[in-house]
Design a protein around this motif. Structure first.
Motif, PDB file in Angstrom:
ATOM      1  N   LEU A 174       0.822  -1.214   0.000  1.00  0.00           N
ATOM      2  CA  LEU A 174       0.000   0.000   0.000  1.00  0.00           C
ATOM      3  C   LEU A 174       0.857   1.265   0.000  1.00  0.00           C
ATOM      4  CD1 LEU A 174      -2.822  -1.025   2.492  1.00  0.00           C
ATOM      5  CD2 LEU A 174      -2.922  -0.937   0.000  1.00  0.00           C
ATOM      6  N   CYS A 175       1.909   1.281   0.826  1.00  0.00           N
ATOM      7  CA  CYS A 175       2.793   2.445   0.874  1.00  0.00           C
ATOM      8  C   CYS A 175       3.531   2.626  -0.453  1.00  0.00           C
ATOM      9  CB  CYS A 175       3.789   2.316   2.020  1.00  0.00           C
ATOM     10  SG  CYS A 175       3.047   2.494   3.642  1.00  0.00           S
ATOM     11  N   GLY A 176       3.968   1.518  -1.030  1.00  0.00           N
ATOM     12  CA  GLY A 176       4.626   1.590  -2.328  1.00  0.00           C
ATOM     13  C   GLY A 176       3.709   2.113  -3.404  1.00  0.00           C
ATOM     14  N   ARG A 177       2.456   1.706  -3.343  1.00  0.00           N
ATOM     15  CA  ARG A 177       1.472   2.204  -4.307  1.00  0.00           C
ATOM     16  C   ARG A 177       1.277   3.717  -4.141  1.00  0.00           C
ATOM     17  NH1 ARG A 177       0.848   1.250  -8.965  1.00  0.00           N
ATOM     18  NH2 ARG A 177      -0.888   2.439  -9.698  1.00  0.00           N
ATOM     19  N   LEU A 178       1.223   4.187  -2.888  1.00  0.00           N
ATOM     20  CA  LEU A 178       1.101   5.628  -2.633  1.00  0.00           C
ATOM     21  C   LEU A 178       2.310   6.389  -3.162  1.00  0.00           C
ATOM     22  CD1 LEU A 178      -0.409   5.908   0.952  1.00  0.00           C
ATOM     23  CD2 LEU A 178      -1.307   6.906  -1.131  1.00  0.00           C
TER      24      LEU A 178
END
Length: 108
Positions: free
Chosen positions: A93-97
Motif C-alpha cells: 500500500l505504501c509503495g502504491r502511494l
C-alpha cells in the motif's frame, strides 16, 4: 510463462514500499541518532503526533526488523507469519502511494 502487467505493478509497489520504508527509517535514525520504534507514540506530545506520518511509511521496515532481531523461538511461527503478511501488505500500500505520488509529481 508470462507475468501479467497488474502482477508486475504490484511487485514493483511491494519492492518500492520496502525500499522507501528502509530509506526513511535509516534517514530518521541517522538524523536523530536513535532507533525508530512505535514507542515514539507513547510521548503524547507534539513530537508523537509529528512522528505519525513517518511511522506510517516505515512500519513495514520496523515490523520486519523486530521479527529478524528477535532471538529464535521467541515468537511462534503463526506470529512471525502474520507479521510478515501484514508488513508485506502494508508495504504494498505504501509503495502504491509512493508510485502514485511520483507519477503525479512527474506529470505523467
Amino acid at each position: 510463462m508470462s507475468i501479467s502487467p497488474a502482477s508486475l505493478d504490484a511487485f514493483k509497489a511491494l519492492i518500492l514500499g520496502f525500499a522507501f520504508a528502509g530509506l526513511l527509517a535509516s534517514t530518521f535514525e541517522l538524523l536523530m541518532r536513535r532507533h525508530l520504534s512505535f514507542r515514539l507514540l507513547r510521548g503524547g506530545d507534539v513530537a508523537a503526533v509529528a512522528c505519525v506520518p513517518i511511522l506510517v511509511f516505515t512500519a513495514p521496515f520496523i515490523i520486519i526488523r523486530n521479527i529478524v532481531r528477535a532471538r529464535p523461538g521467541r515468537w511462534p511461527f503463526s506470529v512471525v507469519f502474520t507479521a510478515t503478511i501484514v508488513a508485506g501488505f502494508w508495504s504494498l500500500l505504501c509503495g502504491r502511494l509512493v508510485l502514485e505520488g511520483v507519477t503525479r509529481f512527474m506529470g505523467a
